[in-house]
Design a protein around this motif. Structure first.
Motif, short mmCIF file in Angstrom:
data_model
loop_
_atom_site.label_atom_id
_atom_site.label_comp_id
_atom_site.label_asym_id
_atom_site.label_seq_id
_atom_site.Cartn_x
_atom_site.Cartn_y
_atom_site.Cartn_z
N ASP A 116 0.82 -1.22 0.00
CA ASP A 116 0.00 0.00 0.00
C ASP A 116 0.85 1.27 0.00
N PHE A 117 2.15 1.11 -0.29
CA PHE A 117 3.11 2.21 -0.33
C PHE A 117 3.37 2.82 1.04
N SER A 118 3.07 2.06 2.11
CA SER A 118 3.40 2.56 3.44
C SER A 118 4.90 2.49 3.71
N PHE A 119 5.66 1.82 2.84
CA PHE A 119 7.11 1.80 2.95
C PHE A 119 7.76 2.88 2.08
N GLY A 120 6.96 3.72 1.46
CA GLY A 120 7.49 4.79 0.62
C GLY A 120 6.67 4.96 -0.65
N ALA A 121 6.78 6.10 -1.27
CA ALA A 121 6.07 6.38 -2.51
C ALA A 121 6.84 5.79 -3.69
N PRO A 122 6.14 5.14 -4.62
CA PRO A 122 6.83 4.55 -5.77
C PRO A 122 7.31 5.62 -6.75
N SER A 123 8.49 5.45 -7.26
CA SER A 123 9.02 6.37 -8.27
C SER A 123 8.44 6.04 -9.64
N ARG A 124 8.64 6.94 -10.57
CA ARG A 124 8.22 6.69 -11.96
C ARG A 124 8.93 5.46 -12.51
N ASP A 125 10.21 5.33 -12.22
CA ASP A 125 10.97 4.18 -12.71
C ASP A 125 10.40 2.87 -12.17
N LEU A 126 10.02 2.85 -10.90
CA LEU A 126 9.44 1.64 -10.32
C LEU A 126 8.12 1.31 -10.99
N ARG A 127 7.29 2.30 -11.21
CA ARG A 127 5.99 2.05 -11.86
C ARG A 127 6.17 1.47 -13.26
N LEU A 128 7.25 1.86 -13.95
CA LEU A 128 7.52 1.34 -15.28
C LEU A 128 8.14 -0.06 -15.23
N ALA A 129 8.92 -0.33 -14.19
CA ALA A 129 9.69 -1.57 -14.15
C ALA A 129 8.97 -2.71 -13.43
N TRP A 130 8.13 -2.40 -12.45
CA TRP A 130 7.55 -3.44 -11.61
C TRP A 130 6.46 -4.19 -12.38
N THR A 131 6.63 -5.49 -12.57
CA THR A 131 5.74 -6.26 -13.45
C THR A 131 4.30 -6.28 -12.96
N ASP A 132 4.08 -6.27 -11.66
CA ASP A 132 2.70 -6.30 -11.15
C ASP A 132 1.83 -5.21 -11.76
N PHE A 133 2.41 -4.04 -12.03
CA PHE A 133 1.62 -2.93 -12.55
C PHE A 133 1.08 -3.22 -13.96
N PHE A 181 22.85 -3.69 4.06
CA PHE A 181 23.77 -3.81 2.93
C PHE A 181 23.08 -3.63 1.57
N ILE A 182 21.75 -3.53 1.55
CA ILE A 182 21.07 -3.31 0.27
C ILE A 182 21.49 -1.95 -0.29
N PRO A 183 22.03 -1.91 -1.50
CA PRO A 183 22.49 -0.62 -2.05
C PRO A 183 21.32 0.32 -2.30
N PRO A 184 21.54 1.62 -2.17
CA PRO A 184 20.46 2.60 -2.38
C PRO A 184 19.72 2.42 -3.70
N ALA A 185 20.43 2.07 -4.75
CA ALA A 185 19.77 1.92 -6.06
C ALA A 185 18.76 0.78 -6.06
N LYS A 186 18.99 -0.25 -5.24
CA LYS A 186 18.08 -1.39 -5.18
C LYS A 186 16.88 -1.12 -4.28
N ARG A 187 16.97 -0.08 -3.46
CA ARG A 187 15.87 0.21 -2.53
C ARG A 187 14.68 0.85 -3.23
N ILE A 188 14.79 1.03 -4.53
CA ILE A 188 13.68 1.54 -5.32
C ILE A 188 12.44 0.67 -5.17
N VAL A 189 12.63 -0.64 -4.88
CA VAL A 189 11.50 -1.56 -4.80
C VAL A 189 10.80 -1.54 -3.44
N TYR A 190 11.33 -0.86 -2.47
CA TYR A 190 10.76 -0.91 -1.12
C TYR A 190 9.26 -0.58 -1.07
N PRO A 191 8.75 0.38 -1.85
CA PRO A 191 7.31 0.67 -1.77
C PRO A 191 6.40 -0.50 -2.11
#
Length: 252
Positions: A116-133, A181-191
């Motif tokens: 429900d995005f309670s772990f953060g707001a999804p970025s545009r890149d995530l909305r384009l990349a995340w298959t569920d969408f 240890f999760i790199p910042p670039a990979k944390r895009i999926v947290y939402p």
């Protein structure tokens, strides 16, 4: 009886499917397996995998992940809620348990969820990349928050305290189970990893252990008195973050 856990088998990959086929048919006949989602989005493969595991374990407790609700390859369902109902039917017919299980002084509680995005707001890149969408389809007007609430509403109300309780979800109940240890670039999926509302629900059951999946990052840690365990099998190349073996959680 031993209690084992695994998630994210992703048997659409041949080597993952072969691993399941290679699980001993003799070593676990008195044991219980918690399977915390993401087996396959294809109903036939899901059913075959659950049947295989049900032949190898005394009990298989299963709840679907997000991949099971994809409808792009399996177009026979009106939407992902209809696919969810079909997945539950397949699981039942394959011999898997999906409700609260009691036995040997133990209680195991499967909890459905979403994100429900309670772990953060999804970025545009995530909305384009995340298959569920793209791969999930929902009734008109259903936001991620409403989807999450719809699945959480299916979960059982907390019952009286039990000697030993293990709760299970596919989705993460809190984001701090993710390692530093999760790199910042990979944390895009947290939402899209889960919802804080699952944490509220599981805490009401007063578990000693909570099993989850989805992140593919194997973890075993205690936070605020509860042991949080992720034992994801993961994709074939994920050898650093996934142990690719059954994990024994409990023995009676």
């Amino acid at each position: 009886m031993r209690v084992f856990a695994i998630s994210d088998l992703h048997v659409d990959y041949d080597e993952n499917d072969q691993w399941v086929a290679g699980v001993s048919i003799a070593d676990y006949v008195d044991d219980l397996l918690i399977l915390a989602g993401d087996v396959s989005d294809m109903p036939q493969r899901l059913g075959r995998t659950l049947e295989r595991l049900a032949l190898r374990f005394r009990t298989v407790i299963y709840l679907p992940g997000n991949h099971e609700l994809w409808v792009v390859r399996d177009r026979t369902h009106e939407d992902s809620f209809a696919k969810f109902d079909e997945v539950r039917r397949i699981a039942h017919e394959s011999g898997a348990v999906q409700q609260v299980w009691h036995g040997a002084g133990l209680r195991i509680v499967p909890l459905y969820g979403w994100y429900d995005f309670s772990f953060g707001a999804p970025s545009r890149d995530l909305r384009l990349a995340w298959t569920d969408f793209r791969a999930c389809r929902w009734p008109e007007g259903m936001t991620p928050a409403l989807i999450t609430d719809a699945f959480l509403a299916r979960n059982p109300a907390p019952a009286a305290a039990h000697a030993t309780t293990i709760t299970v979800s596919h989705f993460l109940p809190r984001i701090d189970v993710m390692p530093d240890f999760i790199p910042p670039a990979k944390r895009i999926v947290y939402p899209v990893l889960g919802t804080r509302k699952l944490e509220t629900q599981l805490r009401a059951w007063r578990p000693v252990t909570h099993v989850y999946g989805h992140s593919h990052v194997n973890r075993d840690q205690v936070i605020d008195g509860v042991r949080y365990v992720n034992n994801a099998f993961g994709y074939p190349g994920e050898t650093r973050i996934a142990a690719k073996r059954l994990l024994c959680l409990h023995e009676t």
